[in-house]
Scaffold this active site. Structure first.
Site, short mmCIF file in Angstrom:
data_model
loop_
_atom_site.label_atom_id
_atom_site.label_comp_id
_atom_site.label_asym_id
_atom_site.label_seq_id
_atom_site.Cartn_x
_atom_site.Cartn_y
_atom_site.Cartn_z
N GLY B 101 0.80 -1.22 0.00
CA GLY B 101 0.00 0.00 0.00
C GLY B 101 0.83 1.27 0.00
O GLY B 101 0.33 2.36 0.25
N ILE B 104 5.30 0.46 -3.48
CA ILE B 104 6.51 -0.33 -3.77
C ILE B 104 6.26 -1.29 -4.93
O ILE B 104 7.07 -1.41 -5.85
CB ILE B 104 7.01 -1.08 -2.52
CG1 ILE B 104 7.45 -0.06 -1.47
CG2 ILE B 104 8.16 -2.03 -2.88
CD1 ILE B 104 7.94 -0.67 -0.16
N TYR B 139 -2.91 -5.97 -11.18
CA TYR B 139 -2.43 -6.02 -12.56
C TYR B 139 -3.46 -5.47 -13.54
O TYR B 139 -3.12 -4.75 -14.49
CB TYR B 139 -2.05 -7.45 -12.95
CG TYR B 139 -0.86 -7.97 -12.19
CD1 TYR B 139 -0.95 -9.11 -11.39
CD2 TYR B 139 0.37 -7.30 -12.24
CE1 TYR B 139 0.14 -9.57 -10.67
CE2 TYR B 139 1.46 -7.75 -11.52
CZ TYR B 139 1.33 -8.88 -10.74
OH TYR B 139 2.40 -9.33 -10.03
#
Lengths: 170, 173
Positions: B101, B104, B139
């Site tokens: 969150g 990264i 994704y």
């Protein structure tokens, strides 16, 4: 007709390889998606750092196809990596021209690929097949292949150029 | 929280191996992990490496509850599409749960996309387990298309006995 020779592809073979790539794409009902050219195939497979390796099957001149071709099958592969088991051989394309099927060419190519995998210390050979391609799925399953999408639930995803560009501007 | 994404070095392999196991546990298949950091060191840092890797690092003051500063990784390699040319395949993408969150994961993906662009890759591919909704959503938000759903692609494998059997029958020269 049992007379054929399997060998490593050479730069001169790119025209035949591209021809068969298009035939395979047509069989997979996705012919319009092939945008690769002979020049790119040549640079990408026979340059300093090849992206792929290729085997072809050749028949003698007297056994040429109806259109006059003697290179009648190919298999393109490269090495990938599984962080759980290490090196893998990934089979990208595998095709035998229709008039040359049923003579054991496909089986022999698959065996040669498997031998290559074992010799190069690969734990496994992976590839994808479209689920409506029942003939190919049966061919592979008869020889011991496991359907990972079916058994473990893996789904294949792709992100195309435009969306990749968007990511790089974050 | 500040973090840095950089190319992995051979010394990072122990940390990467730790996170590979964490990811395998999350994917409910830890018993399938057969290699250690030693194989990663050999296969990722040889003359023609079989994979490339990025790691995400946080400063010492943000280290994990167990003292780790390497908190995420992306392991990828180059593949070839006979239709479109060179592609990148992200094999593993992982961020430790306490560091999610914070951008990264997005940062790792962006860096892989950038590396792929430099190598003239036309596409990025990956596989996701069908029950892994958080990853599927992540994704899809970035533009990924599910080719298994839209085009029916299934992943197949020959390994162990099946592979050895085929290899033993290969035509002799």
């Amino acid at each position: 007709m049992a007379n054929f020779m399997l060998r490593k592809a050479e730069p001169n073979d790119v025209s035949d390889i591209l021809r068969m790539i298009k035939e395979l794409a047509k069989y997979e009902e996705m012919e319009e998606q092939v945008v690769l050219t002979e020049k790119e195939l040549l640079e990408d497979g026979f340059g300093d750092h090849p992206f792929y390796h290729c085997f072809v099957a050749e028949v003698p001149k007297e056994k040429q196809s109806t259109d006059g071709f003697t290179v009648v099958a190919f298999a393109m592969y490269y090495f990938t990596y599984d962080p759980w088991i290490g090196k893998l051989l990934y089979l990208e394309d595998f095709y035998v021209m229709e008039e040359f099927r049923g003579f054991g060419m496909g089986s022999d190519i698959l065996k040669l690929l498997s031998e290559t995998a074992v010799k190069t210390r690969c734990s496994s050979m992976h590839f994808i097949v479209a689920e409506n391609n029942r003939q190919s799925i049966e061919f592979y399953k008869r020889r011991g292949a496991c359907d990972l999408s079916h058994e473990e639930g893996w789904r294949l995803f792709a992100i195309d150029k435009e969306d990749l560009k968007k990511m790089t501007t974050i | 929280m500040k973090f840095k994404i950089r190319t992995a070095k051979q010394e990072d392999c122990k940390e990467i191996s730790r996170m590979i196991m964490d990811l395998a546990v999350y994917e409910k298949m830890p018993e399938q992990v057969k290699i250690s950091h030693r194989e990663l060191e050999r296969d990722g840092f040889c003359h023609n490496p079989f994979f490339e890797c990025l790691v995400a690092e946080v400063p010492e003051e943000h280290k994990s509850s167990q003292g780790h500063t390497t908190v995420g990784y992306a392991l990828y390699f180059y593949t070839y599409s006979t239709w479109k040319g060179p592609s990148v395949f992200i094999e593993d993408l992982y961020v430790m749960p306490e560091y999610r969150g914070k951008g990264i994961g997005s940062g790792l993906m962006a860096k892989v996309a950038q590396v792929g662009k430099e190598k003239k890759c036309v596409r990025l591919q990956l596989s996701v387990l069908d029950w892994n909704t958080p990853s599927l959503d992540f994704y899809v938000r970035k533009g990924a298309q599910d080719l298994t759903a839209s085009e029916g692609w299934h992943a197949l494998r020959f390994d162990g006995e099946a592979l050895d059997k085929l290899a033993a029958e290969a035509p002799k020269d």
